[in-house]
Design a protein around this motif. Sequence first.
Motif, mmCIF file in Angstrom:
data_model
loop_
_atom_site.group_PDB
_atom_site.id
_atom_site.type_symbol
_atom_site.label_atom_id
_atom_site.label_comp_id
_atom_site.label_asym_id
_atom_site.label_seq_id
_atom_site.Cartn_x
_atom_site.Cartn_y
_atom_site.Cartn_z
ATOM 1 N N ARG A 33 0.850 -1.191 0.000
ATOM 2 C CA ARG A 33 0.000 0.000 0.000
ATOM 3 C C ARG A 33 0.881 1.235 0.000
ATOM 4 O O ARG A 33 1.630 1.483 0.934
ATOM 5 C CB ARG A 33 -0.925 0.017 1.220
ATOM 6 C CG ARG A 33 -1.803 1.270 1.290
ATOM 7 C CD ARG A 33 -2.888 1.137 2.329
ATOM 8 N NE ARG A 33 -3.878 0.149 1.940
ATOM 9 C CZ ARG A 33 -4.874 0.387 1.089
ATOM 10 N NH1 ARG A 33 -5.000 1.585 0.530
ATOM 11 N NH2 ARG A 33 -5.736 -0.559 0.785
ATOM 12 N N HIS A 37 -2.509 5.295 -2.844
ATOM 13 C CA HIS A 37 -3.707 4.457 -2.905
ATOM 14 C C HIS A 37 -4.804 5.080 -2.045
ATOM 15 O O HIS A 37 -4.531 5.646 -0.989
ATOM 16 C CB HIS A 37 -3.390 3.037 -2.417
ATOM 17 C CG HIS A 37 -2.457 2.302 -3.327
ATOM 18 N ND1 HIS A 37 -1.380 1.576 -2.877
ATOM 19 C CD2 HIS A 37 -2.431 2.211 -4.682
ATOM 20 C CE1 HIS A 37 -0.733 1.056 -3.906
ATOM 21 N NE2 HIS A 37 -1.355 1.433 -5.014
ATOM 22 N N HIS A 38 -6.039 4.969 -2.498
ATOM 23 C CA HIS A 38 -7.139 5.620 -1.789
ATOM 24 C C HIS A 38 -8.439 4.874 -2.044
ATOM 25 O O HIS A 38 -8.499 3.958 -2.873
ATOM 26 C CB HIS A 38 -7.259 7.085 -2.218
ATOM 27 C CG HIS A 38 -7.421 7.280 -3.701
ATOM 28 N ND1 HIS A 38 -8.575 6.947 -4.380
ATOM 29 C CD2 HIS A 38 -6.564 7.764 -4.649
ATOM 30 C CE1 HIS A 38 -8.434 7.230 -5.671
ATOM 31 N NE2 HIS A 38 -7.219 7.721 -5.861
ATOM 32 N N GLY A 200 -8.402 0.814 -12.509
ATOM 33 C CA GLY A 200 -7.108 1.320 -12.076
ATOM 34 C C GLY A 200 -5.975 0.809 -12.948
ATOM 35 O O GLY A 200 -5.060 1.558 -13.310
ATOM 36 N N GLU A 237 1.552 5.198 -11.812
ATOM 37 C CA GLU A 237 0.746 4.961 -10.616
ATOM 38 C C GLU A 237 0.122 6.262 -10.110
ATOM 39 O O GLU A 237 -1.052 6.301 -9.734
ATOM 40 C CB GLU A 237 1.616 4.347 -9.516
ATOM 41 C CG GLU A 237 1.669 2.841 -9.542
ATOM 42 C CD GLU A 237 0.333 2.241 -9.118
ATOM 43 O OE1 GLU A 237 0.103 2.030 -7.915
ATOM 44 O OE2 GLU A 237 -0.502 2.002 -10.015
ATOM 45 N N SER A 241 -3.818 7.377 -9.859
ATOM 46 C CA SER A 241 -4.407 7.869 -8.615
ATOM 47 C C SER A 241 -5.106 9.205 -8.814
ATOM 48 O O SER A 241 -6.207 9.428 -8.308
ATOM 49 C CB SER A 241 -3.325 8.011 -7.537
ATOM 50 O OG SER A 241 -3.069 6.782 -6.921
ATOM 51 N N HIS A 251 -8.532 3.480 -5.653
ATOM 52 C CA HIS A 251 -7.286 3.013 -6.268
ATOM 53 C C HIS A 251 -6.631 2.041 -5.295
ATOM 54 O O HIS A 251 -6.121 2.441 -4.255
ATOM 55 C CB HIS A 251 -6.355 4.191 -6.552
ATOM 56 C CG HIS A 251 -5.129 3.799 -7.321
ATOM 57 N ND1 HIS A 251 -3.961 4.524 -7.276
ATOM 58 C CD2 HIS A 251 -4.882 2.757 -8.155
ATOM 59 C CE1 HIS A 251 -3.061 3.951 -8.044
ATOM 60 N NE2 HIS A 251 -3.595 2.872 -8.580
ATOM 61 N N HIS A 252 -6.662 0.762 -5.643
ATOM 62 C CA HIS A 252 -6.199 -0.280 -4.735
ATOM 63 C C HIS A 252 -4.754 -0.674 -5.019
ATOM 64 O O HIS A 252 -4.267 -0.519 -6.144
ATOM 65 C CB HIS A 252 -7.091 -1.520 -4.857
ATOM 66 C CG HIS A 252 -8.513 -1.271 -4.474
ATOM 67 N ND1 HIS A 252 -8.878 -0.871 -3.209
ATOM 68 C CD2 HIS A 252 -9.673 -1.347 -5.195
ATOM 69 C CE1 HIS A 252 -10.196 -0.726 -3.158
ATOM 70 N NE2 HIS A 252 -10.698 -0.997 -4.348
ATOM 71 N N PRO A 253 -4.052 -1.212 -4.011
ATOM 72 C CA PRO A 253 -2.678 -1.690 -4.217
ATOM 73 C C PRO A 253 -2.630 -2.820 -5.242
ATOM 74 O O PRO A 253 -3.569 -3.610 -5.356
ATOM 75 C CB PRO A 253 -2.268 -2.206 -2.829
ATOM 76 C CG PRO A 253 -3.192 -1.545 -1.877
ATOM 77 C CD PRO A 253 -4.481 -1.356 -2.612
ATOM 78 N N ARG A 254 -1.520 -2.882 -5.974
ATOM 79 C CA ARG A 254 -1.290 -3.967 -6.926
ATOM 80 C C ARG A 254 -0.063 -4.756 -6.471
ATOM 81 O O ARG A 254 1.055 -4.230 -6.469
ATOM 82 C CB ARG A 254 -1.052 -3.404 -8.331
ATOM 83 C CG ARG A 254 -2.299 -2.877 -9.003
ATOM 84 C CD ARG A 254 -1.985 -2.276 -10.368
ATOM 85 N NE ARG A 254 -1.282 -3.203 -11.249
ATOM 86 C CZ ARG A 254 -0.929 -2.887 -12.500
ATOM 87 N NH1 ARG A 254 -1.203 -1.690 -12.981
ATOM 88 N NH2 ARG A 254 -0.296 -3.769 -13.250
#
Length: 301
Positions: A33, A37-38, A200, A237, A241, A251-254
């Motif tokens: 994270r 990311h949000h 995203g 990234e 965002s 916007h999730h972690p990858r």
Amino acid sequence: MSYTSSSAERADVYTRITAEIVAAIEAGAGEWRMPWHHDGTAITRPQNVSSGNRYRGVNVLALWIAAQAHGYADGLWGTYRQWLAIGAQVRKGERGTTVVLWKQAKAAANDDADDGNDDVRRRVFARAFTVFNVAQVDGYEPQVIEQLPEIDRLTHVGEFIDALKIPIVTGNYNAHYRIDTDTIFMPDYAAFTSAAAQAGTLIHEAAHATGAKHRLDRNFQERFKHDWLPIEEATAELTASFILADLGVAHHPRPDHAAYVASWLRLLKDDPRAIFTAASKAQQAADWMHAQQPRTGEMAA
């Protein structure tokens, strides 16, 4: 509020903001994270209380970090004087967050000579401001803005991407952008955990496409040498965002970006200006995407 003019003071601004970003990256590295990311809520739209303009570039990242660290639920910010001007008061003991405003000014090629020479050069001045979140003030009631249902927001994402007119091929692929064919390749929808995750990833790849020569002609190789790929990934990234925040989508972690975390940390520690460059280029990419839309949305200065 403070004014930053000397090179030493400007360097201190770079160092302070970058140190906060590094700390946030290190804190979230275990879950991949990052501070950009949000969850798509109002906090993702840092906005100035006086002008109504949205913050841009590295300032967005700095304010996201502060909001996440302190649990602020609203993205409204202002300087001490700006809050005072509308009848609000920053509470005693509250600590502000630094944002930076860059201004260009023309200066004569030789400031000491008055010889009629019209040659000019541009100087860039950094002005550092301290801002406070609405949660840090008394006497102000933020306006409640209703958000569209998620299905409507995701529909808007699809329309937004279509307007970019970047070729997209879907199938048995890993997500990537090929610059030689100017094409985005995407996995099938079933490969994603949610529609937001797909959005995203797609906007991330579209961000890479903005760097093509016939678009923004972005090239990090000259400055960053062998580190050009991590900085390009950070730019993509951040672009994703910014755009997802504009569209109200999380916007999730990858997990596939875990490999870049160590490179990002090393690069930022070695070069405090690197994240400023990435954020600036990300803002340019986001601006380009917005400019392709059939109707110009609300954009900040």
